[in-house]
Design a protein around this motif. Structure first.
Motif, PDB file in Angstrom:
ATOM      1  N   ARG A 133     -24.169 -20.021 -12.439  1.00 57.92           N
ATOM      2  CA  ARG A 133     -23.070 -20.131 -12.967  1.00 57.92           C
ATOM      3  C   ARG A 133     -22.289 -21.497 -12.641  1.00 57.92           C
ATOM      4  N   LYS A 160     -29.651 -13.540 -11.424  1.00 59.69           N
ATOM      5  CA  LYS A 160     -28.577 -14.054 -12.331  1.00 59.69           C
ATOM      6  C   LYS A 160     -28.816 -15.537 -12.787  1.00 59.69           C
ATOM      7  N   LEU A 162     -15.621 -15.348 -20.262  1.00 60.89           N
ATOM      8  CA  LEU A 162     -16.983 -15.324 -20.454  1.00 60.89           C
ATOM      9  C   LEU A 162     -17.966 -14.937 -19.635  1.00 60.89           C
ATOM     10  N   ILE A 163     -17.747 -15.571 -18.607  1.00 61.53           N
ATOM     11  CA  ILE A 163     -18.491 -15.269 -17.148  1.00 61.53           C
ATOM     12  C   ILE A 163     -18.195 -13.707 -16.577  1.00 61.53           C
ATOM     13  N   ASP A 164     -17.171 -13.372 -16.721  1.00 56.93           N
ATOM     14  CA  ASP A 164     -16.874 -11.601 -16.529  1.00 56.93           C
ATOM     15  C   ASP A 164     -17.668 -10.994 -17.488  1.00 56.93           C
ATOM     16  N   LEU A 165     -17.377 -11.372 -18.623  1.00 56.17           N
ATOM     17  CA  LEU A 165     -18.114 -10.415 -19.789  1.00 56.17           C
ATOM     18  C   LEU A 165     -19.849 -10.633 -19.713  1.00 56.17           C
ATOM     19  N   THR A 166     -20.157 -11.722 -19.367  1.00 55.31           N
ATOM     20  CA  THR A 166     -21.603 -11.839 -19.241  1.00 55.31           C
ATOM     21  C   THR A 166     -22.199 -10.983 -17.968  1.00 55.31           C
ATOM     22  N   ASP A 167     -21.394 -11.058 -16.779  1.00 56.15           N
ATOM     23  CA  ASP A 167     -21.719 -10.220 -15.704  1.00 56.15           C
ATOM     24  C   ASP A 167     -21.730  -8.739 -15.954  1.00 56.15           C
ATOM     25  N   GLN A 168     -20.764  -8.226 -16.960  1.00 57.89           N
ATOM     26  CA  GLN A 168     -20.655  -6.783 -17.258  1.00 57.89           C
ATOM     27  C   GLN A 168     -21.872  -6.530 -18.042  1.00 57.89           C
ATOM     28  N   ALA A 169     -22.272  -7.350 -18.886  1.00 65.42           N
ATOM     29  CA  ALA A 169     -23.259  -7.164 -19.662  1.00 65.42           C
ATOM     30  C   ALA A 169     -24.656  -6.969 -18.993  1.00 65.42           C
ATOM     31  N   GLU A 170     -24.713  -7.664 -17.908  1.00 69.31           N
ATOM     32  CA  GLU A 170     -25.937  -7.868 -17.261  1.00 69.31           C
ATOM     33  C   GLU A 170     -26.210  -6.770 -16.176  1.00 69.31           C
TER      34      GLU A 170
END
Length: 79
Positions: free
Chosen positions: A77, A74, A58-66
């Motif tokens: 986290r 940011k 979830l953290i990785d997906l959020t980072d990609q979306a940002e």
């Protein structure tokens, strides 16, 4: 084999729990479909605590979306 009467999980009415009742443990096709619909719409669900890998994904997906925003913009986290 002896049949027995059980409570229908959908409507609470009597249901014959025997091979002759193709809808068992439900009393009818309608109750069976009502229960299936509740699962499909997620009215019923089995909750599971997230594991470490789920949190990291979830953290990785959020980072990609940002889009790689600078660290100062940011949100904090979990480590």
């Amino acid at each position: 084999m002896t049949s027995r009467i059980v409570r229908c999980p959908s409507c609470g009415g009597d249901s014959i729990f025997a091979p002759s009742n193709s809808h068992r443990p439900f009393c009818s096709q309608r109750c069976r479909e009502h229960d299936l619909g509740a699962w499909a719409s997620e009215s019923f669900r089995v909750e599971v605590a997230p594991n470490e890998q789920d949190i990291q994904d979830l953290i990785d997906l959020t980072d990609q979306a940002e889009g790689g925003l600078p660290a100062s913009t940011k949100p904090d986290r979990l480590n």
